[in-house]
Design a protein around this motif. Structure first.
Motif, PDB file in Angstrom:
ATOM      1  N   VAL A  58       0.836  -1.204   0.000  1.00  0.00           N
ATOM      2  CA  VAL A  58       0.000   0.000   0.000  1.00  0.00           C
ATOM      3  C   VAL A  58       0.869   1.251   0.000  1.00  0.00           C
ATOM      4  O   VAL A  58       0.586   2.219  -0.722  1.00  0.00           O
ATOM      5  CB  VAL A  58      -0.939  -0.007   1.227  1.00  0.00           C
ATOM      6  N   SER A  59       1.936   1.257   0.772  1.00  0.00           N
ATOM      7  CA  SER A  59       2.834   2.409   0.810  1.00  0.00           C
ATOM      8  C   SER A  59       3.446   2.681  -0.555  1.00  0.00           C
ATOM      9  O   SER A  59       3.545   3.835  -0.989  1.00  0.00           O
ATOM     10  CB  SER A  59       3.958   2.182   1.828  1.00  0.00           C
ATOM     11  N   ASN A  60       3.867   1.627  -1.229  1.00  0.00           N
ATOM     12  CA  ASN A  60       4.474   1.795  -2.548  1.00  0.00           C
ATOM     13  C   ASN A  60       3.479   2.351  -3.552  1.00  0.00           C
ATOM     14  O   ASN A  60       3.819   3.207  -4.377  1.00  0.00           O
ATOM     15  CB  ASN A  60       5.027   0.457  -3.042  1.00  0.00           C
ATOM     16  N   ALA A  88      -0.258  -2.317  -9.405  1.00  0.00           N
ATOM     17  CA  ALA A  88      -1.129  -2.245  -8.237  1.00  0.00           C
ATOM     18  C   ALA A  88      -2.389  -3.081  -8.469  1.00  0.00           C
ATOM     19  O   ALA A  88      -2.861  -3.205  -9.604  1.00  0.00           O
ATOM     20  CB  ALA A  88      -1.512  -0.802  -7.935  1.00  0.00           C
ATOM     21  N   SER A  89      -2.942  -3.621  -7.402  1.00  0.00           N
ATOM     22  CA  SER A  89      -4.224  -4.304  -7.514  1.00  0.00           C
ATOM     23  C   SER A  89      -5.326  -3.255  -7.636  1.00  0.00           C
ATOM     24  O   SER A  89      -5.120  -2.070  -7.352  1.00  0.00           O
ATOM     25  CB  SER A  89      -4.480  -5.172  -6.281  1.00  0.00           C
ATOM     26  N   GLN A  90      -6.506  -3.688  -8.037  1.00  0.00           N
ATOM     27  CA  GLN A  90      -7.631  -2.762  -8.155  1.00  0.00           C
ATOM     28  C   GLN A  90      -7.932  -2.106  -6.810  1.00  0.00           C
ATOM     29  O   GLN A  90      -8.187  -0.903  -6.738  1.00  0.00           O
ATOM     30  CB  GLN A  90      -8.861  -3.496  -8.677  1.00  0.00           C
ATOM     31  N   ALA A  91      -7.895  -2.903  -5.737  1.00  0.00           N
ATOM     32  CA  ALA A  91      -8.183  -2.378  -4.398  1.00  0.00           C
ATOM     33  C   ALA A  91      -7.119  -1.374  -3.965  1.00  0.00           C
ATOM     34  O   ALA A  91      -7.443  -0.330  -3.379  1.00  0.00           O
ATOM     35  CB  ALA A  91      -8.270  -3.518  -3.393  1.00  0.00           C
ATOM     36  N   GLU A  92      -5.848  -1.667  -4.232  1.00  0.00           N
ATOM     37  CA  GLU A  92      -4.763  -0.751  -3.862  1.00  0.00           C
ATOM     38  C   GLU A  92      -4.874   0.557  -4.633  1.00  0.00           C
ATOM     39  O   GLU A  92      -4.661   1.640  -4.081  1.00  0.00           O
ATOM     40  CB  GLU A  92      -3.413  -1.410  -4.119  1.00  0.00           C
ATOM     41  N   ALA A  93      -5.184   0.472  -5.929  1.00  0.00           N
ATOM     42  CA  ALA A  93      -5.323   1.681  -6.747  1.00  0.00           C
ATOM     43  C   ALA A  93      -6.482   2.533  -6.241  1.00  0.00           C
ATOM     44  O   ALA A  93      -6.373   3.761  -6.151  1.00  0.00           O
ATOM     45  CB  ALA A  93      -5.538   1.296  -8.206  1.00  0.00           C
TER      46      ALA A  93
END
Length: 219
Positions: A58-60, A88-93
Motif C-alpha cells: 500500500v505504501s508503494n 497495483a491491484s484494483q483495491a490498492e489503486a
C-alpha cells in the motif's frame, strides 16, 4: 521469518527498508515501522508478516500515485488505471485514489474545469469538448457544470499540469513531496518556505497543512 536488519533508505526520505532472512526487502514508511514496532532480530509469524507485506504494498502504491499526480493533473479513473498498469491491484489503486481525494490532491470537478478551458482555448466546440471529457475519464455528471464554468477562450489555461486554484496546486505539491508520510517539523517549515517562495499566500499554505492534519501555527 526473522528480520535481518531495519534501516532508513539512503535514497527516499521517510522510507524504511526491512531486510528479511529469505533475502526479501520490504519498503515501508517510518510510520509503519513505528506501528509494527520493527527491530532487527525480531521474528515475524505468518500473520504478522502478511500484514507487513500488505502495508508495504500500500505504501508503494501511494508513493507512486503521489508521483503521478505531482507530474500532471488527471482524473481519478486515469490515475487508477495507471497505477494498475504499474502493478497495483484494483483495491490498492482505489485506496490510493481515495487517499489523494481526501487530502485534496485530486478532484475530478476541478480537473474537468481545467480540461474544458484548455479545449476551449484550442477552439474546440462543445461536442468535441464532451468527447475529450469522456476520453479522459471525467464522470458524466460533471460535464455540464464544467462547460458552464468555462472562461473566455482567450484566458484558457495552456497546460494541463496547471491547477485552477492555489489550494489544489499546494495540495498536489505537498502530496508529491510527502508521498504519504507524516512530516517532521523541520520538513514542514522547509516545504512551507518553498511554497511561499513560489508566490502562494500564507493563509492558503496554512489551510493546506490543516487539510493534512499537520497544523502550522506561526508564519
Amino acid at each position: 521469518m526473522r528480520i535481518e536488519r531495519v534501516q532508513a533508505s539512503a535514497h527516499k526520505k521517510g522510507r524504511v527498508l526491512v531486510f528479511l532472512e529469505d533475502g526479501a526487502c520490504l519498503k515501508i514508511t517510518e510510520q509503519e515501522a513505528l506501528d509494527f514496532g520493527l527491530r532487527t532480530g525480531d521474528d515475524l509469524d505468518g500473520r504478522r508478516l502478511e500484514q507487513l507485506k500488505k502495508a508495504a504494498s500500500v505504501s508503494n502504491v501511494k508513493a507512486t500515485a503521489a508521483d503521478l499526480i505531482g507530474k500532471r493533473a488527471m482524473s481519478r479513473r486515469d490515475l487508477e488505471r495507471k497505477l494498475q498498469e504499474k502493478g497495483a491491484s484494483q483495491a490498492e489503486a482505489r485506496y490510493a485514489a481515495e487517499w489523494l481525494e481526501a487530502i485534496g490532491a485530486i478532484n475530478d470537478a476541478d480537473y474537468a474545469a481545467i480540461l474544458v478551458r484548455h479545449c476551449a482555448g484550442l477552439g474546440y466546440g462543445p461536442a468535441r469538448i464532451r468527447e475529450k471529457l469522456r476520453e479522459k475519464g471525467v464522470p458524466r455528471e460533471l460535464w455540464d457544470e464544467a462547460l458552464e464554468r468555462a472562461e473566455d477562450p482567450a484566458e484558457a489555461i495552456d497546460a494541463l499540469d496547471q491547477a485552477p486554484d492555489s489550494a489544489w496546486q499546494i495540495d498536489r505539491f505537498l502530496a508529491a513531496k510527502l508521498r504519504g508520510r507524516a512530516p517532521e517539523e523541520a520538513e514542514k517549515r522547509r516545504l512551507t518556505s518553498a511554497l511561499l517562495r513560489r508566490g502562494f499566500a500564507w493563509g492558503d499554505v496554512r489551510e493546506a497543512w490543516s487539510r493534512l492534519g499537520a497544523e502550522i501555527l506561526e508564519e
